[in-house]
Design a protein around this motif. Structure first.
Motif, PDB file in Angstrom:
ATOM      1  N   ALA A  30      38.730  43.089  17.942  1.00 16.04           N
ATOM      2  CA  ALA A  30      38.767  43.190  19.396  1.00 16.04           C
ATOM      3  C   ALA A  30      39.546  42.030  20.001  1.00 16.04           C
ATOM      4  CB  ALA A  30      37.354  43.218  19.946  1.00 16.04           C
ATOM      5  N   TYR A  31      40.340  42.339  20.960  1.00 19.37           N
ATOM      6  CA  TYR A  31      41.100  41.334  21.705  1.00 19.37           C
ATOM      7  C   TYR A  31      40.341  41.082  22.989  1.00 19.37           C
ATOM      8  CZ  TYR A  31      45.172  39.305  24.057  1.00 19.37           C
ATOM      9  OH  TYR A  31      46.033  38.491  24.723  1.00 19.37           O
ATOM     10  N   LYS A  32      39.952  39.868  23.241  1.00 19.90           N
ATOM     11  CA  LYS A  32      39.070  39.570  24.354  1.00 19.90           C
ATOM     12  C   LYS A  32      39.730  39.751  25.723  1.00 19.90           C
ATOM     13  CE  LYS A  32      36.065  36.353  21.912  1.00 19.90           C
ATOM     14  NZ  LYS A  32      35.566  37.209  20.986  1.00 19.90           N
ATOM     15  N   ASN A  33      41.026  39.497  25.819  1.00 25.88           N
ATOM     16  CA  ASN A  33      41.697  39.596  27.109  1.00 25.88           C
ATOM     17  C   ASN A  33      41.713  41.042  27.579  1.00 25.88           C
ATOM     18  OD1 ASN A  33      43.431  39.577  29.295  1.00 25.88           O
ATOM     19  ND2 ASN A  33      44.855  38.147  28.385  1.00 25.88           N
ATOM     20  N   GLY A  34      42.505  41.863  26.932  1.00 31.15           N
ATOM     21  CA  GLY A  34      42.526  43.286  27.217  1.00 31.15           C
ATOM     22  C   GLY A  34      42.977  43.662  28.615  1.00 31.15           C
ATOM     23  N   GLU A  35      43.687  42.783  29.281  1.00 33.56           N
ATOM     24  CA  GLU A  35      44.158  43.096  30.624  1.00 33.56           C
ATOM     25  C   GLU A  35      45.463  43.868  30.563  1.00 33.56           C
ATOM     26  OE1 GLU A  35      44.435  39.416  32.746  1.00 33.56           O
ATOM     27  OE2 GLU A  35      42.304  38.997  32.520  1.00 33.56           O
ATOM     28  N   PHE A  36      45.697  44.678  31.594  1.00 33.82           N
ATOM     29  CA  PHE A  36      46.933  45.438  31.695  1.00 33.82           C
ATOM     30  C   PHE A  36      48.120  44.484  31.622  1.00 33.82           C
ATOM     31  CE2 PHE A  36      50.158  47.441  34.580  1.00 33.82           C
ATOM     32  CZ  PHE A  36      50.549  48.431  33.697  1.00 33.82           C
ATOM     33  N   PRO A  37      49.068  44.741  30.698  1.00 37.16           N
ATOM     34  CA  PRO A  37      50.211  43.833  30.535  1.00 37.16           C
ATOM     35  C   PRO A  37      51.167  43.784  31.718  1.00 37.16           C
ATOM     36  CG  PRO A  37      49.868  45.147  28.556  1.00 37.16           C
ATOM     37  CD  PRO A  37      48.983  45.715  29.617  1.00 37.16           C
ATOM     38  N   GLY A  38      51.035  44.696  32.649  1.00 42.49           N
ATOM     39  CA  GLY A  38      51.879  44.655  33.843  1.00 42.49           C
ATOM     40  C   GLY A  38      53.210  45.356  33.700  1.00 42.49           C
ATOM     41  N   ILE A  39      53.419  46.041  32.597  1.00 44.99           N
ATOM     42  CA  ILE A  39      54.659  46.777  32.364  1.00 44.99           C
ATOM     43  C   ILE A  39      54.299  48.250  32.235  1.00 44.99           C
ATOM     44  CG2 ILE A  39      56.637  47.083  30.822  1.00 44.99           C
ATOM     45  CD1 ILE A  39      56.081  44.211  29.826  1.00 44.99           C
TER      46      ILE A  39
END
Length: 173
Positions: A30-39
């Protein structure tokens, strides 16, 4: 005296083990950030995350073929999230079938291109580069891992891996 292939060298096994331990010991896949990369489209990214999450479940169960298939599905929908590349790289290294190591290196490299400030991606890249006998590149990847902020508890292991890379490089000459 005949040279032993580098895969049979004691140091090759040690470095592979150390680098894999560093990568695999990161709270599962699991990747803790997981935020939309914006692209691209947030909706497409959300759809890709369904496959990504299933891939994580399969990877946790060591079902690498299924995990890779799900990560590939995620990448076919959305190719701007470095986590997808990172996790497929991990599974390819663990599965270790013909062609997997070269593909793993490519996947990790894609993750580093999308997020060059993430130490885990550089650390992951070092393993397949080492396996491919690209010792200088593996060493450079680990140095970038350090400069990208590898945690203090991981730094000593990276330093041991760097020494093992140097030793393997000398033995291969």
């Amino acid at each position: 005296m005949a040279r032993r292939p580098f895969f049979q060298l004691h140091s090759a096994k040690l470095i592979l083990g150390l680098v894999l331990c560093l990568v695999i010991s990161l709270d599962g896949y699991a990747y803790k950030n997981g935020e939309f990369p914006g692209i691209g489209s947030r909706r497409t990214w959300s759809q890709a995350n369904v496959s990504y999450d299933l891939g994580n479940k399969y990877a946790d169960q060591q079902k690498y073929d299924l995990a890779i298939r799900k990560y590939d599905e995620a990448l076919s929908l959305y190719s701007h999230d470095p986590r997808y590349f990172f996790n497929v790289g991990l599974c390819l290294v663990k599965r270790d079938k013909s062609g997997d190591i070269q593909r793993a290196a490519s996947a990790f490299r894609s993750a580093t291109q999308l997020d060059p400030a993430n130490w885990k991606y550089w650390n992951g890249l070092a393993t397949p580069l080492f396996q491919l006998g690209k010792y200088g590149d593996a060493r450079a990847a680990l140095l970038k891992s350090l400069s990208a902020g590898a945690p203090q508890d991981v730094v000593p292991l990276i330093k041991v891996s760097l020494k093992e890379i140097d030793d393997a490089s000398k033995k291969s000459r």
